[in-house]
Motif scaffolding. Sequence first.
Motif, PDB file in Angstrom:
ATOM      1  N   ASP A 190       0.861  -1.174   0.000  1.00 41.49           N
ATOM      2  CA  ASP A 190       0.000   0.000   0.000  1.00 41.49           C
ATOM      3  C   ASP A 190       0.910   1.240   0.000  1.00 41.49           C
ATOM      4  O   ASP A 190       1.649   1.473   0.953  1.00 41.49           O
ATOM      5  CB  ASP A 190      -0.884  -0.042   1.259  1.00 41.49           C
ATOM      6  CG  ASP A 190      -1.810   1.153   1.382  1.00 41.49           C
ATOM      7  OD1 ASP A 190      -2.976   0.945   1.722  1.00 41.49           O
ATOM      8  OD2 ASP A 190      -1.360   2.302   1.144  1.00 41.49           O
ATOM      9  N   GLU A 191       0.828   2.031  -1.078  1.00 39.45           N
ATOM     10  CA  GLU A 191       1.775   3.139  -1.229  1.00 39.45           C
ATOM     11  C   GLU A 191       1.638   4.199  -0.130  1.00 39.45           C
ATOM     12  O   GLU A 191       2.615   4.792   0.302  1.00 39.45           O
ATOM     13  CB  GLU A 191       1.629   3.783  -2.608  1.00 39.45           C
ATOM     14  CG  GLU A 191       2.122   2.851  -3.715  1.00 39.45           C
ATOM     15  CD  GLU A 191       2.246   3.549  -5.069  1.00 39.45           C
ATOM     16  OE1 GLU A 191       3.026   4.493  -5.191  1.00 39.45           O
ATOM     17  OE2 GLU A 191       1.530   3.133  -6.010  1.00 39.45           O
ATOM     18  N   LYS A 192       0.403   4.432   0.306  1.00 31.37           N
ATOM     19  CA  LYS A 192       0.214   5.435   1.359  1.00 31.37           C
ATOM     20  C   LYS A 192       0.826   4.970   2.678  1.00 31.37           C
ATOM     21  O   LYS A 192       1.442   5.748   3.391  1.00 31.37           O
ATOM     22  CB  LYS A 192      -1.274   5.756   1.545  1.00 31.37           C
ATOM     23  CG  LYS A 192      -1.791   6.644   0.432  1.00 31.37           C
ATOM     24  CD  LYS A 192      -3.153   7.222   0.718  1.00 31.37           C
ATOM     25  CE  LYS A 192      -3.601   8.055  -0.495  1.00 31.37           C
ATOM     26  NZ  LYS A 192      -5.003   8.443  -0.409  1.00 31.37           N
ATOM     27  N   LYS A 193       0.650   3.701   2.971  1.00 29.92           N
ATOM     28  CA  LYS A 193       1.249   3.177   4.202  1.00 29.92           C
ATOM     29  C   LYS A 193       2.778   3.149   4.089  1.00 29.92           C
ATOM     30  O   LYS A 193       3.492   3.402   5.058  1.00 29.92           O
ATOM     31  CB  LYS A 193       0.702   1.777   4.501  1.00 29.92           C
ATOM     32  CG  LYS A 193      -0.749   1.803   4.985  1.00 29.92           C
ATOM     33  CD  LYS A 193      -1.200   0.425   5.435  1.00 29.92           C
ATOM     34  CE  LYS A 193      -2.641   0.460   5.923  1.00 29.92           C
ATOM     35  NZ  LYS A 193      -3.156  -0.910   6.149  1.00 29.92           N
ATOM     36  N   LEU A 194       3.258   2.841   2.904  1.00 32.40           N
ATOM     37  CA  LEU A 194       4.711   2.856   2.698  1.00 32.40           C
ATOM     38  C   LEU A 194       5.258   4.261   2.934  1.00 32.40           C
ATOM     39  O   LEU A 194       6.336   4.443   3.513  1.00 32.40           O
ATOM     40  CB  LEU A 194       5.040   2.385   1.277  1.00 32.40           C
ATOM     41  CG  LEU A 194       6.518   2.341   0.899  1.00 32.40           C
ATOM     42  CD1 LEU A 194       7.292   1.375   1.790  1.00 32.40           C
ATOM     43  CD2 LEU A 194       6.690   1.937  -0.563  1.00 32.40           C
ATOM     44  N   HIS A 195       4.495   5.235   2.510  1.00 27.99           N
ATOM     45  CA  HIS A 195       4.908   6.629   2.701  1.00 27.99           C
ATOM     46  C   HIS A 195       5.048   6.958   4.187  1.00 27.99           C
ATOM     47  O   HIS A 195       5.919   7.736   4.582  1.00 27.99           O
ATOM     48  CB  HIS A 195       3.890   7.550   2.036  1.00 27.99           C
ATOM     49  CG  HIS A 195       4.216   9.001   2.212  1.00 27.99           C
ATOM     50  ND1 HIS A 195       5.355   9.575   1.711  1.00 27.99           N
ATOM     51  CD2 HIS A 195       3.544   9.988   2.858  1.00 27.99           C
ATOM     52  CE1 HIS A 195       5.376  10.850   2.031  1.00 27.99           C
ATOM     53  NE2 HIS A 195       4.296  11.131   2.730  1.00 27.99           N
ATOM     54  N   GLN A 196       4.201   6.334   5.005  1.00 21.45           N
ATOM     55  CA  GLN A 196       4.322   6.553   6.456  1.00 21.45           C
ATOM     56  C   GLN A 196       5.660   6.021   6.974  1.00 21.45           C
ATOM     57  O   GLN A 196       6.309   6.645   7.823  1.00 21.45           O
ATOM     58  CB  GLN A 196       3.165   5.884   7.200  1.00 21.45           C
ATOM     59  CG  GLN A 196       1.841   6.601   6.967  1.00 21.45           C
ATOM     60  CD  GLN A 196       0.647   5.820   7.510  1.00 21.45           C
ATOM     61  OE1 GLN A 196       0.806   4.909   8.294  1.00 21.45           O
ATOM     62  NE2 GLN A 196      -0.546   6.199   7.083  1.00 21.45           N
ATOM     63  N   ALA A 197       6.083   4.876   6.447  1.00 22.08           N
ATOM     64  CA  ALA A 197       7.391   4.330   6.842  1.00 22.08           C
ATOM     65  C   ALA A 197       8.511   5.264   6.383  1.00 22.08           C
ATOM     66  O   ALA A 197       9.459   5.544   7.133  1.00 22.08           O
ATOM     67  CB  ALA A 197       7.571   2.930   6.252  1.00 22.08           C
ATOM     68  N   THR A 198       8.393   5.760   5.143  1.00 18.24           N
ATOM     69  CA  THR A 198       9.412   6.677   4.614  1.00 18.24           C
ATOM     70  C   THR A 198       9.491   7.932   5.485  1.00 18.24           C
ATOM     71  O   THR A 198      10.579   8.403   5.824  1.00 18.24           O
ATOM     72  CB  THR A 198       9.073   7.086   3.163  1.00 18.24           C
ATOM     73  OG1 THR A 198       8.615   5.950   2.442  1.00 18.24           O
ATOM     74  CG2 THR A 198      10.267   7.696   2.473  1.00 18.24           C
ATOM     75  N   SER A 199       8.322   8.471   5.819  1.00 13.69           N
ATOM     76  CA  SER A 199       8.284   9.677   6.651  1.00 13.69           C
ATOM     77  C   SER A 199       8.926   9.400   8.001  1.00 13.69           C
ATOM     78  O   SER A 199       9.717  10.202   8.503  1.00 13.69           O
ATOM     79  CB  SER A 199       6.832  10.109   6.903  1.00 13.69           C
ATOM     80  OG  SER A 199       6.248  10.522   5.714  1.00 13.69           O
ATOM     81  N   TYR A 200       8.586   8.255   8.583  1.00 14.14           N
ATOM     82  CA  TYR A 200       9.089   7.928   9.917  1.00 14.14           C
ATOM     83  C   TYR A 200      10.613   7.884   9.929  1.00 14.14           C
ATOM     84  O   TYR A 200      11.252   8.593  10.703  1.00 14.14           O
ATOM     85  CB  TYR A 200       8.512   6.593  10.400  1.00 14.14           C
ATOM     86  CG  TYR A 200       9.052   6.210  11.756  1.00 14.14           C
ATOM     87  CD1 TYR A 200       8.536   6.778  12.913  1.00 14.14           C
ATOM     88  CD2 TYR A 200      10.113   5.313  11.876  1.00 14.14           C
ATOM     89  CE1 TYR A 200       9.056   6.461  14.166  1.00 14.14           C
ATOM     90  CE2 TYR A 200      10.638   4.992  13.123  1.00 14.14           C
ATOM     91  CZ  TYR A 200      10.105   5.565  14.261  1.00 14.14           C
ATOM     92  OH  TYR A 200      10.631   5.261  15.494  1.00 14.14           O
ATOM     93  N   ILE A 201      11.204   7.075   9.050  1.00 16.25           N
ATOM     94  CA  ILE A 201      12.658   6.898   9.122  1.00 16.25           C
ATOM     95  C   ILE A 201      13.387   8.188   8.713  1.00 16.25           C
ATOM     96  O   ILE A 201      14.445   8.520   9.244  1.00 16.25           O
ATOM     97  CB  ILE A 201      13.146   5.661   8.320  1.00 16.25           C
ATOM     98  CG1 ILE A 201      14.597   5.315   8.685  1.00 16.25           C
ATOM     99  CG2 ILE A 201      12.980   5.844   6.826  1.00 16.25           C
ATOM    100  CD1 ILE A 201      14.819   4.928  10.138  1.00 16.25           C
ATOM    101  N   SER A 202      12.779   8.938   7.775  1.00 16.35           N
ATOM    102  CA  SER A 202      13.402  10.201   7.362  1.00 16.35           C
ATOM    103  C   SER A 202      13.426  11.184   8.522  1.00 16.35           C
ATOM    104  O   SER A 202      14.427  11.863   8.756  1.00 16.35           O
ATOM    105  CB  SER A 202      12.614  10.822   6.216  1.00 16.35           C
ATOM    106  OG  SER A 202      12.447   9.889   5.200  1.00 16.35           O
ATOM    107  N   GLU A 203      12.329  11.253   9.250  1.00 20.80           N
ATOM    108  CA  GLU A 203      12.275  12.175  10.388  1.00 20.80           C
ATOM    109  C   GLU A 203      13.236  11.734  11.488  1.00 20.80           C
ATOM    110  O   GLU A 203      13.962  12.548  12.045  1.00 20.80           O
ATOM    111  CB  GLU A 203      10.848  12.247  10.946  1.00 20.80           C
ATOM    112  CG  GLU A 203       9.938  13.149  10.127  1.00 20.80           C
ATOM    113  CD  GLU A 203       8.470  12.986  10.495  1.00 20.80           C
ATOM    114  OE1 GLU A 203       8.185  12.589  11.647  1.00 20.80           O
ATOM    115  OE2 GLU A 203       7.613  13.240   9.627  1.00 20.80           O
TER     116      GLU A 203
END
Lengths: 303, 303
Positions: free
Chosen positions: B269-282
């Motif tokens: 799920d691309e939106k959920k993947l984006h949450q992972a990207t946001s998390y690790i980036s932050e």
Amino acid sequence: MKLPQSAFIREVGPRDGLQNEKQFVSTEKKLEWINLLVESGLSYIEVSSFVRPDWIPQLSDSVDLFTRLKKKDGVTYAALVPNKRGLMSAFEVDADEINFFVSASETHNLKNKNASTEHSMSDIRSMITECKNNKKTTRAYISTVFGCPYEGAVDQMKVINLANQLLDCGVDEISLGDTIGIANPLQVNQFLENLVKEVPVNRIAMHFHDTYGRAIANLYTSLLFGIEKFDSSNGGLGGCPYAPGASGNVATEDVVSLLHNLGITTNVDEKKLHQATSYISEQMNLKPVSKLFSVWNGSKESI
Amino acid sequence: MKLPQSAFIREVGPRDGLQNEKQFVSTEKKLEWINLLVESGLSYIEVSSFVRPDWIPQLSDSVDLFTRLKKKDGVTYAALVPNKRGLMSAFEVDADEINFFVSASETHNLKNKNASTEHSMSDIRSMITECKNNKKTTRAYISTVFGCPYEGAVDQMKVINLANQLLDCGVDEISLGDTIGIANPLQVNQFLENLVKEVPVNRIAMHFHDTYGRAIANLYTSLLFGIEKFDSSNGGLGGCPYAPGASGNVATEDVVSLLHNLGITTNVDEKKLHQATSYISEQMNLKPVSKLFSVWNGSKESI
């Protein structure tokens, strides 16, 4: 399918790149940047556009910029114009080539040009005639070729039809733009299979944005159809102010690196190009999008 | 040549991504990140490696990390091991799959493993046998497949020979790595033409780095050969500490976006993947390399 032996870069950074960056880059710095781009071996620079200064303030110095250019022989210094008023300005500053634009999507054209596609085409036809009378070469951009931020899918036959109309009225080159970077190589492949049946490949340039990281894949696919002309932006600067979410033209340095790696000549010196990338990045305090930049700057060993 | 209907991502961010970032990410944060990755639908996570903690301190908490994992059914939590000591640790923490590595270039293997390729292969053979005895599936990375930072060109027949040796000793999957991101789609095409004659495609994964912006082009080329398994790193984190100039695995979000755009299913799920990207980036205070990230975060309109 055979790769071409050489390819030609249309450097659109000073126009398409800067128009979507918030900062105003001074005329002095633009001149220095353009000189560095030309020194790297690039022979085509889209210098600026003659749009209303309140619409795109970043390019509001276009008359001054063209007037102060120290042109190098063999280099084409092009100007983008939206209308006849812009065309007159481009004539006055003696731009080498005049570039027009129309969108394959009605909604995008309306937002971008405040006119229907048909109306824009009629204007462009008449302006191309004026250019011919003034012995200026011309280029036309068709934008949103692979998708529109407002309408979604775009009819590929409409694009081919627009391209044929432009060729019929004598445009020298057509640049087909993936304005929002949505194209994938399969789509590019299917589109070009149809296009090359109708349109001479040597009149076509491809203009890819790298929003989804697919620009190089799409560009490679185009090379396989014998396309030799590509638009790119030094540092990957830019986008389109009327296409929400559009981010960045494909970076010139990534295009040149790919072409050289494939054994395709470009006449561009990568080290000198890197100087141009460094210059504009420092002036704008931006990190270039190409990861290649960190290789150049960080690697102690050549790869 | 026909595209596969579905494809499978091997998420290597927590191992290959983190090992080349300077910061240490706490075990707590790694656990949270891995959970977000799994929640997005990724079914394969290379969690960490059991290398000497002084060599790669970023991954020095691998025992603790594996012990505290809350495993989800249907997800493979893999461990990379360099030697028998690492293998024992991976057995102790009950890693689902054990991953080995060898380089196609002698010099790179020497720098990476302090051993000849032949010596490494002998060790791997014996460790694969131990894995079979312990009912663990295995994976082997062959690195520098398309070029070596020390030796330059790499003999493609040597790669195919290594792949055959690994299959002969029963490895479940082979990941072919473009460690320094130097491959181009023409080279990938030529290599795969030879490879698929000798090796079953369903045992092969491709592992591309995006140093020169060509990872997606190379990955698309691989899809055309029926390859369905790809390594990628969320946020485009990582590289290889022993390959100067190597920068970043291809970003998982770019791979998933391409696959979905091509109509290939991934279960992510691309939106959920984006949450992972946001998390690790932050957490790492890094900007994700994918330009897609700015589309997700900046665009008001869906494209």
